[in-house]
Design a protein around this motif. Structure first.
Motif, PDB file in Angstrom:
ATOM      1  N   TYR A   1      56.428  41.999  33.428  1.00 41.07           N
ATOM      2  CA  TYR A   1      55.584  43.052  32.876  1.00 41.07           C
ATOM      3  C   TYR A   1      56.299  44.385  32.997  1.00 41.07           C
ATOM      4  O   TYR A   1      56.696  44.789  34.082  1.00 41.07           O
TER       5      TYR A   1
ATOM      6  N   LEU B   1      54.943  47.344  31.640  1.00 41.63           N
ATOM      7  CA  LEU B   1      53.921  48.362  31.374  1.00 41.63           C
ATOM      8  C   LEU B   1      53.668  48.568  29.888  1.00 41.63           C
ATOM      9  O   LEU B   1      52.620  49.049  29.505  1.00 41.63           O
ATOM     10  N   PHE B   2      54.634  48.254  29.044  1.00 44.38           N
ATOM     11  CA  PHE B   2      54.466  48.497  27.622  1.00 44.38           C
ATOM     12  C   PHE B   2      53.959  47.249  26.894  1.00 44.38           C
ATOM     13  O   PHE B   2      53.011  47.299  26.146  1.00 44.38           O
TER      14      PHE B   2
ATOM     15  N   LEU C   1      26.412  36.726  46.146  1.00 44.79           N
ATOM     16  CA  LEU C   1      25.907  36.644  44.784  1.00 44.79           C
ATOM     17  C   LEU C   1      25.927  38.011  44.119  1.00 44.79           C
ATOM     18  O   LEU C   1      26.337  38.167  42.975  1.00 44.79           O
ATOM     19  N   TRP C   2      25.478  38.983  44.888  1.00 41.64           N
ATOM     20  CA  TRP C   2      25.461  40.340  44.330  1.00 41.64           C
ATOM     21  C   TRP C   2      26.849  40.812  43.968  1.00 41.64           C
ATOM     22  O   TRP C   2      27.073  41.440  42.949  1.00 41.64           O
ATOM     23  N   MET C   3      27.784  40.490  44.864  1.00 38.32           N
ATOM     24  CA  MET C   3      29.152  40.893  44.587  1.00 38.32           C
ATOM     25  C   MET C   3      29.649  40.234  43.308  1.00 38.32           C
ATOM     26  O   MET C   3      30.358  40.838  42.501  1.00 38.32           O
TER      27      MET C   3
ATOM     28  N   ARG D   1      27.255  37.335  53.583  1.00 39.76           N
ATOM     29  CA  ARG D   1      26.103  36.440  53.437  1.00 39.76           C
ATOM     30  C   ARG D   1      25.987  35.975  51.999  1.00 39.76           C
ATOM     31  O   ARG D   1      26.495  36.604  51.073  1.00 39.76           O
TER      32      ARG D   1
ATOM     33  N   VAL E   1      30.632  49.078  48.074  1.00 40.33           N
ATOM     34  CA  VAL E   1      30.927  47.761  47.507  1.00 40.33           C
ATOM     35  C   VAL E   1      31.594  47.914  46.136  1.00 40.33           C
ATOM     36  O   VAL E   1      32.615  47.293  45.854  1.00 40.33           O
TER      37      VAL E   1
ATOM     38  N   LEU F   1      30.901  41.963  40.048  1.00 43.37           N
ATOM     39  CA  LEU F   1      32.215  41.590  39.535  1.00 43.37           C
ATOM     40  C   LEU F   1      32.154  41.311  38.038  1.00 43.37           C
ATOM     41  O   LEU F   1      32.985  41.745  37.256  1.00 43.37           O
ATOM     42  N   LEU F   2      31.072  40.572  37.645  1.00 42.90           N
ATOM     43  CA  LEU F   2      30.931  40.228  36.238  1.00 42.90           C
ATOM     44  C   LEU F   2      30.718  41.471  35.387  1.00 42.90           C
ATOM     45  O   LEU F   2      31.169  41.560  34.258  1.00 42.90           O
ATOM     46  N   PHE F   3      30.029  42.434  36.000  1.00 47.26           N
ATOM     47  CA  PHE F   3      29.811  43.691  35.310  1.00 47.26           C
ATOM     48  C   PHE F   3      31.128  44.402  35.048  1.00 47.26           C
ATOM     49  O   PHE F   3      31.398  44.896  33.973  1.00 47.26           O
ATOM     50  N   ILE F   4      31.926  44.420  36.139  1.00 45.20           N
ATOM     51  CA  ILE F   4      33.093  45.292  36.119  1.00 45.20           C
ATOM     52  C   ILE F   4      34.276  44.652  35.406  1.00 45.20           C
ATOM     53  O   ILE F   4      35.016  45.317  34.698  1.00 45.20           O
ATOM     54  N   LEU F   5      34.409  43.350  35.580  1.00 40.32           N
ATOM     55  CA  LEU F   5      35.614  42.694  35.071  1.00 40.32           C
ATOM     56  C   LEU F   5      35.918  42.971  33.600  1.00 40.32           C
ATOM     57  O   LEU F   5      37.022  43.373  33.269  1.00 40.32           O
TER      58      LEU F   5
ATOM     59  N   TYR G   1      21.023  47.345  49.744  1.00 38.01           N
ATOM     60  CA  TYR G   1      22.085  47.155  48.757  1.00 38.01           C
ATOM     61  C   TYR G   1      22.406  48.463  48.044  1.00 38.01           C
ATOM     62  O   TYR G   1      23.561  48.771  47.772  1.00 38.01           O
TER      63      TYR G   1
ATOM     64  N   ALA H   1      50.741  52.547  28.444  1.00 35.12           N
ATOM     65  CA  ALA H   1      50.129  51.231  28.588  1.00 35.12           C
ATOM     66  C   ALA H   1      48.654  51.274  28.205  1.00 35.12           C
ATOM     67  O   ALA H   1      48.094  50.290  27.733  1.00 35.12           O
TER      68      ALA H   1
ATOM     69  N   PRO I   1      52.039  54.687  32.440  1.00 39.63           N
ATOM     70  CA  PRO I   1      50.666  54.160  32.410  1.00 39.63           C
ATOM     71  C   PRO I   1      49.867  54.685  31.219  1.00 39.63           C
ATOM     72  O   PRO I   1      49.050  53.961  30.657  1.00 39.63           O
TER      73      PRO I   1
ATOM     74  N   MET J   1      21.740  39.600  32.818  1.00 42.18           N
ATOM     75  CA  MET J   1      22.751  39.160  33.759  1.00 42.18           C
ATOM     76  C   MET J   1      22.258  38.006  34.612  1.00 42.18           C
ATOM     77  O   MET J   1      23.031  37.183  35.038  1.00 42.18           O
TER      78      MET J   1
ATOM     79  N   LEU K   1      35.372  46.908  45.216  1.00 40.39           N
ATOM     80  CA  LEU K   1      35.688  45.936  44.166  1.00 40.39           C
ATOM     81  C   LEU K   1      36.613  46.539  43.124  1.00 40.39           C
ATOM     82  O   LEU K   1      37.631  45.959  42.759  1.00 40.39           O
TER      83      LEU K   1
ATOM     84  N   VAL L   1      27.781  39.360  40.807  1.00 37.07           N
ATOM     85  CA  VAL L   1      27.163  40.047  39.674  1.00 37.07           C
ATOM     86  C   VAL L   1      27.936  41.323  39.354  1.00 37.07           C
ATOM     87  O   VAL L   1      28.281  41.602  38.200  1.00 37.07           O
TER      88      VAL L   1
ATOM     89  N   ILE M   1      39.803  44.032  42.961  1.00 29.74           N
ATOM     90  CA  ILE M   1      40.294  43.638  41.639  1.00 29.74           C
ATOM     91  C   ILE M   1      41.776  43.981  41.465  1.00 29.74           C
ATOM     92  O   ILE M   1      42.557  43.136  41.011  1.00 29.74           O
TER      93      ILE M   1
ATOM     94  N   LYS N   1      23.598  35.876  49.819  1.00 35.24           N
ATOM     95  CA  LYS N   1      22.998  36.758  48.833  1.00 35.24           C
ATOM     96  C   LYS N   1      23.953  37.884  48.446  1.00 35.24           C
ATOM     97  O   LYS N   1      24.111  38.216  47.281  1.00 35.24           O
ATOM     98  N   THR N   2      24.560  38.435  49.481  1.00 34.07           N
ATOM     99  CA  THR N   2      25.514  39.505  49.221  1.00 34.07           C
ATOM    100  C   THR N   2      26.625  38.997  48.322  1.00 34.07           C
ATOM    101  O   THR N   2      27.054  39.684  47.384  1.00 34.07           O
TER     102      THR N   2
ATOM    103  N   LEU O   1      22.795  33.111  36.504  1.00 31.08           N
ATOM    104  CA  LEU O   1      22.668  32.529  37.837  1.00 31.08           C
ATOM    105  C   LEU O   1      22.011  31.167  37.726  1.00 31.08           C
ATOM    106  O   LEU O   1      21.170  30.938  36.859  1.00 31.08           O
TER     107      LEU O   1
END
Lengths: 443, 310
Positions: free
Chosen positions: B53, B55-56, A9-11, A4, B31, A15-19, B24, A102, A99, B1, B35, A13, B40, A6-7, B5
């Motif tokens: 790539y 890795l280094f 949109l939340w996702m 939906r 969720v 995403l912006l937090f996490i990215l 939510y 890296a 890793p 944040m 993500l 948000v 991601i 709204k969902t 919007l």
């Protein structure tokens, strides 16, 4: 099913937090990780003045056990140092380390393999140890040929933990049964083939063939060449006849039945218990000296070590560092790390626990000091390595970036020769093309 | 944040937001987990598939180079595709046939049937694991039980993992042996076919094969489709047995170099992360196409009772 609005949109948000936290693992992630590392070190410094070192190595259970004991001992002697250990089996070790590299999270001290050290050094992950050599890390009793194996382009990136040397590890009694009294001194490739045929006629096999990359490299060195050129940008030999001669001979021995068929070799590869020598059907094995003790235990009959064949063995033979200790460049406690490496190389008590499990110790005085602690096969190895050390030449530069892929390609082609699917001539040309293609990335 | 919007209709949004906040909050672990750990990484892998790539160093954008190399230059890649297709197209049908056969055996009213069902399902519980692969290696190794049997019968032993023609066969045999999960689903399907159908057919004088082809198979066809799709997808992704049995090298002569094993080699042995990511995406598309084909053709052979046979 559809998300939906709204969902969504939340996702967004979220995403912006996490990215920003996740992306750019190299730059931002690295910086924050570095900060994370700082804190505990500073806190503990304020309290007790202790330093924490992280150390990582690969190996089997036996190695994990005694290495932990040495770490404990060191902490006992140096109450201001706390050592966190990380260990794994060889394959997993590199999957873990890459890793971490890296993410700029490598341990302070890492065990390095000859086939990976160039990659880690070139990518700026390892510290130049020159300032510590002679200061924190004493090397008065170490042969120059040996310590220089840790140099890449004249920079010391690793201190070898010990040395190995190639040779033929065999059962003399079985050889006698084939009518061969002993391995001739300074034997040649032709003599080897003659003996192998006699062994076959007696109903045994000579060996389990040779690891293509290692022994072809040795063969090239006896002719004054090397598997890779100095810069690591192409193969180190021009004449494909060398390839044809070497692998043609190995394939011939297989075809004549002096060495088990490729089917059998593939099937039993890496399983000591299924190898012909353990079953009493094969005379010997071509491998590194540090593998002798384990083989001897599995074979459980008197065994001996014979040198490589020539002509020009002295040119071909080299002391191979079994592995290195390296300090990583982002370590916060490089001096303390260097001191621990010194303990490893120069402490008698520590080396009595190691007993040459990571190769014959590089320090001459340590070698003498621990001889009394050795078992009979271990002593054989020490003696063999000492005898060969005098006859060896400096090692070629460590394998370049991309060498695992080159070696895999070589192994594939040799397999095809041995299965009779490809002539050595064709394989030589194909190998040149594939290898140079991979190595061209280093230009 | 919230400033980022688009403005307007703010009040309305706030209101419904408050009303749904609890919801939510409850789904947020999923969720966020989805993500961070799935979505991601998927995007990053798509990005990496267009880069070089190791890795280094930082990834270098190389456009479609990886895909071009894969399709036009890399013989090993095509070999791995070939091996994987043989593995899937030989292994999955055999496995399903075997599973159906055993399911029909177990669909009887014998007293010990519960015990047998458990026993036949066992290989799947431990299925795909390292231990099973090692056991399989031992069964087919030089002095393993299979070769001992051959020698007993006067047939020369085979180097199963050394013979380029036999090695893939042992992998397929292993996948057939792990038929338990499809078998259980078939069993459930068989239980759903009403006994009256068979009774009626018997009265009409139908033979057993006729009953099987005219009653069992058509009524079971939706379940066959389900099993076929699930098993095909998982067969494409098979990794562990090939890794263990060939010691991670796909030997002999790349005969067991399954797609995922080659991908793994590129990623973790040669550090070609970009190339491996590209391979993964091609695999995803390949599996997608296979599934789509199965769905499309299913109209021709799957029988749905609820739709009156259409």
């Amino acid at each position: 099913m559809f998300v939906r609005k709204k969902t969504a949109l939340w996702m967004l948000v979220a995403l912006l937090f996490i990215l920003p936290a996740c992306s750019g693992g190299g730059s931002t992630g690295g910086a924050s990780n570095g900060g994370g590392d700082d804190k505990p070190a500073q806190e503990s410094k304020g309290k007790k003045d202790t330093t924490t070192l992280r150390i990582a190595w690969w190996g089997g259970d036996k190695r994990h056990e005694y290495t932990q004991q040495i770490v404990d001992k060191y902490q006992e002697l140096n109450p201001n140092v706390k050592i966190d250990v990380e260990y794994a089996a060889f394959d997993d070790y590199w999957k873990k380390l890459a890793p971490q590299a890296a993410a700029n999270q490598l341990p302070d001290i890492v065990q390095m393999d000859i086939s990976y050290i160039v990659q880690y050094a070139k990518n700026g992950q390892l510290e130049d140890l020159t300032p510590y050599i002679g200061n924190q890390i004493k090397i008065d009793d170490v042969n120059d040929n040996v310590i220089s194996t840790g140099k890449i382009n004249d920079v010391q990136y690793g201190v070898p933990t010990g040395v190995n040397v190639l040779g033929f590890q065999y059962d003399p009694e079985l050889l006698n049964k084939a009518g061969v009294d002993s391995i001739p001194e300074n034997w040649t490739w032709d003599q080897y083939e003659e003996i192998a045929m006699k062994v076959r006629d007696a109903g045994y096999v000579m060996d389990g063939s040779m690891a293509p990359d290692i022994f072809f490299h040795y063969f090239l060195r006896t002719h004054g060449y090397s598997l890779y050129n100095k810069e690591g940008t192409a193969l180190g030999y021009e004449d494909d006849a060398l390839f044809t001669e070497f692998f043609g001979r190995l394939a011939r021995l297989i075809k004549e039945g002096a060495v088990p068929s490729q089917e059998k070799l593939t099937q039993t590869k890496g399983i000591l218990e299924e190898s012909e020598i353990v079953k009493g059907m094969g005379v010997g094995v071509w491998q590194w000296s540090n593998q002798y003790v384990g083989l001897q235990a599995a074979v459980n009959r008197p065994m001996e070590l014979a040198p490589m064949m020539g002509p020009d063995m002295e040119k071909g033979l080299y002391m191979q560092p079994s592995m290195f200790w390296s300090i990583t460049s982002h370590s916060k406690n490089k001096e303390e790390a260097a001191k621990f490496i010194d303990f490893w190389i120069n402490d008698v008590e520590a080396n009595k626990m190691i007993k040459g499990e990571r190769g014959v110790p590089i320090s001459a005085s340590i070698k003498e000091a621990i001889v009394s602690e050795l078992s009979e096969p271990e002593k054989q190895v020490f003696d063999f390595v000492a005898a060969m050390e005098e006859k060896s030449s400096p090692m070629s530069p460590a394998p370049p970036v991309g060498s695992p892929q080159v070696i895999a390609s070589l192994a594939d082609l040799v397999e095809q020769i041995n299965y009779g699917q490809m002539t050595p001539e064709k394989a030589a040309a194909a190998f040149r093309q594939e290898a140079n293609g991979i190595l061209a990335n280093n230009k | 944040m919230f400033t980022i919007l688009p403005g307007g209709a703010d009040a309305l949004r706030k209101q419904s937001l408050r009303a749904n906040l609890t919801g939510y909050a409850f789904i947020s672990p999923f969720v966020i987990g989805f993500l961070v750990f799935t979505f991601i990484p998927i995007l990053i892998s798509l990005y990496l598939s267009f880069t070089n790539y190791n890795l280094f160093n930082d990834p270098q954008w190389v456009g479609s180079f990886n895909f071009k190399k894969m399709f036009t230059q890399d013989q090993k890649y095509w070999n791995s595709v070939r091996v994987t297709f043989i593995y899937v197209f030989a292994g999955v049908p055999l496995r399903l046939m075997f599973a159906l056969f055993v399911a029909m055996l177990l669909n009887t009213k014998s007293r010990m049937v519960g015990f047998y069902r458990t026993v036949y399902y066992l290989p799947s519980i431990i299925g795909g694991s390292v231990a099973v692969s090692i056991m399989w290696r031992n069964i087919f190794n030089e002095q393993g039980i299979v070769n001992s049997l051959l020698i007993f019968l006067g047939i020369p032993p085979v180097a199963w993992y050394g013979d380029p023609n036999a090695a893939l066969g042992t992998l397929i045999a292993l996948s057939v042996w792990q038929f338990g999960s499809s078998m259980l689903i078939f069993l459930a399907g068989l239980k759903n076919i009403s006994p009256e159908m068979y009774e009626a057919a018997s009265i009409d004088g139908a033979t057993a094969p006729r009953k099987f082809f005219k009653i069992t198979l058509p009524l079971l066809s939706p379940i066959i489709l389900f099993n076929l799709i699930m098993q095909t997808i998982s067969a494409f992704m098979t990794f562990v047995p090939a890794y263990i049995i060939s010691k991670g090298e796909g030997t002999p002569m790349d005969g067991t170099l399954l797609y995922s094993l080659y991908l793994f080699r590129q990623a973790f042995m040669f550090n070609n992360m970009g190339y491996a990511a590209a391979m993964a995406w091609v695999m995803l598309i390949m599996v997608g196409i296979m599934t789509a084909i199965l769905f499309k053709t299913s109209k021709l052979w799957v029988f749905y009772e609820s739709k009156g046979g259409r």
